[in-house]
Design a protein around this motif. Structure first.
Motif, PDB file in Angstrom:
ATOM      1  N   VAL A   1      -0.143   8.972   2.580  1.00 15.42           N
ATOM      2  CA  VAL A   1       0.829   8.488   3.554  1.00 15.42           C
ATOM      3  C   VAL A   1       0.137   8.394   4.920  1.00 15.42           C
ATOM      4  CG1 VAL A   1       3.050   8.967   4.680  1.00 15.42           C
ATOM      5  CG2 VAL A   1       2.721   9.524   2.251  1.00 15.42           C
TER       6      VAL A   1
ATOM      7  N   ILE B   1       7.461   4.082   2.901  1.00 18.01           N
ATOM      8  CA  ILE B   1       7.625   5.541   3.007  1.00 18.01           C
ATOM      9  C   ILE B   1       8.664   5.848   4.081  1.00 18.01           C
ATOM     10  CG2 ILE B   1       6.476   7.675   3.734  1.00 18.01           C
ATOM     11  CD1 ILE B   1       5.392   6.899   1.046  1.00 18.01           C
TER      12      ILE B   1
ATOM     13  N   SER C   1       2.205   8.352  -1.508  1.00 17.34           N
ATOM     14  CA  SER C   1       1.829   6.973  -1.788  1.00 17.34           C
ATOM     15  C   SER C   1       1.584   6.874  -3.290  1.00 17.34           C
ATOM     16  CB  SER C   1       0.564   6.626  -1.000  1.00 17.34           C
ATOM     17  OG  SER C   1       0.143   5.323  -1.307  1.00 17.34           O
TER      18      SER C   1
ATOM     19  N   HIS D   1       0.799  -1.227   0.000  1.00 14.49           N
ATOM     20  CA  HIS D   1       0.000   0.000   0.000  1.00 14.49           C
ATOM     21  C   HIS D   1       0.835   1.282   0.000  1.00 14.49           C
ATOM     22  CE1 HIS D   1      -3.507  -2.455   0.325  1.00 14.49           C
ATOM     23  NE2 HIS D   1      -3.015  -3.047   1.399  1.00 14.49           N
ATOM     24  N   ASN D   2       2.131   1.175   0.144  1.00 12.14           N
ATOM     25  CA  ASN D   2       3.038   2.336   0.110  1.00 12.14           C
ATOM     26  C   ASN D   2       2.480   3.497   0.924  1.00 12.14           C
ATOM     27  OD1 ASN D   2       4.142   4.799  -2.228  1.00 12.14           O
ATOM     28  ND2 ASN D   2       5.462   3.757  -0.797  1.00 12.14           N
ATOM     29  N   ARG D   3       2.254   3.222   2.217  1.00 11.77           N
ATOM     30  CA  ARG D   3       1.714   4.270   3.080  1.00 11.77           C
ATOM     31  C   ARG D   3       2.428   4.370   4.407  1.00 11.77           C
ATOM     32  NH1 ARG D   3      -2.224   2.021   6.892  1.00 11.77           N
ATOM     33  NH2 ARG D   3      -3.312   3.998   7.053  1.00 11.77           N
TER      34      ARG D   3
ATOM     35  N   PRO E   1      -1.273   1.126  -4.127  1.00 16.28           N
ATOM     36  CA  PRO E   1      -1.051   2.261  -3.226  1.00 16.28           C
ATOM     37  C   PRO E   1      -2.336   2.781  -2.580  1.00 16.28           C
ATOM     38  CG  PRO E   1      -0.824   2.950  -5.506  1.00 16.28           C
ATOM     39  CD  PRO E   1      -0.951   1.452  -5.513  1.00 16.28           C
TER      40      PRO E   1
END
Length: 161
Positions: free
Chosen positions: A43, A16, A63, A10-12, A39
């Motif tokens: 964030v 990050i 994100s 999820h790139n959060r 994503p």
């Protein structure tokens, strides 16, 4: 300059965090990005709170999908969540070196105080690994197996060789 792509589904949160810490500790020695296969679009606020409390820049953190980074051409991809490690990477990553750093997810902790404690533990461990990575003579290790070996050793021995 070594290019690293941190991936979490999820790139959060964790990816990050890794991106921001790597930028901070490498002082320009590494070129880093983070992305995810699915994503979240924003964030996690606790990630930003932790980074700001440590005096680390949150500028430009977002994100985003790994599809947006096709032209980045990373030398190594580091997955930081177990689900991302099991996903098929996009074809554009080709034969890029890949290493998995399975890390706990502080965003799953509902208590904000405990969550920030988790961020502190995770951030400290990531900072140690990423400092070693930034100091390692990785520019001489351009083949996949050598990169994977050196970066993977940071997990087990705590030092780059």
């Amino acid at each position: 300059m070594l290019k690293i792509l941190f991936i979490c589904t999820h790139n959060r949160c964790r990816s990050i965090l890794a991106e921001a810490i790597a930028r901070h500790v490498s002082e320009g020695a590494l070129e880093v990005r983070s992305a995810g296969s699915q994503p979240a679009g924003q964030v996690f606020p606790g990630t930003l709170r932790y980074l700001e409390s440590q005096g680390m820049s949150v500028d430009g953190l977002q994100s985003q999908s790994w599809d947006e980074l096709e032209s980045f051409a990373p030398d190594i991809v580091i997955t930081v969540c177990d689900s991302a490690a099991g996903e098929a990477c996009p074809l554009w990553m080709g034969d890029t070196a890949r290493v998995h750093w399975g890390l706990p997810d502080p965003s799953k902790q509902p208590d904000e105080t405990l969550q920030q404690e988790m961020f502190g533990q995770l951030g400290q461990m990531m900072e140690q690994r990423l400092r070693l990575l930034a100091e390692a003579p990785l520019e001489t290790l351009r083949d996949r197996d050598s990169l994977e070996s050196v970066v993977g050793q940071l997990l087990t021995s705590g030092r780059a060789s």
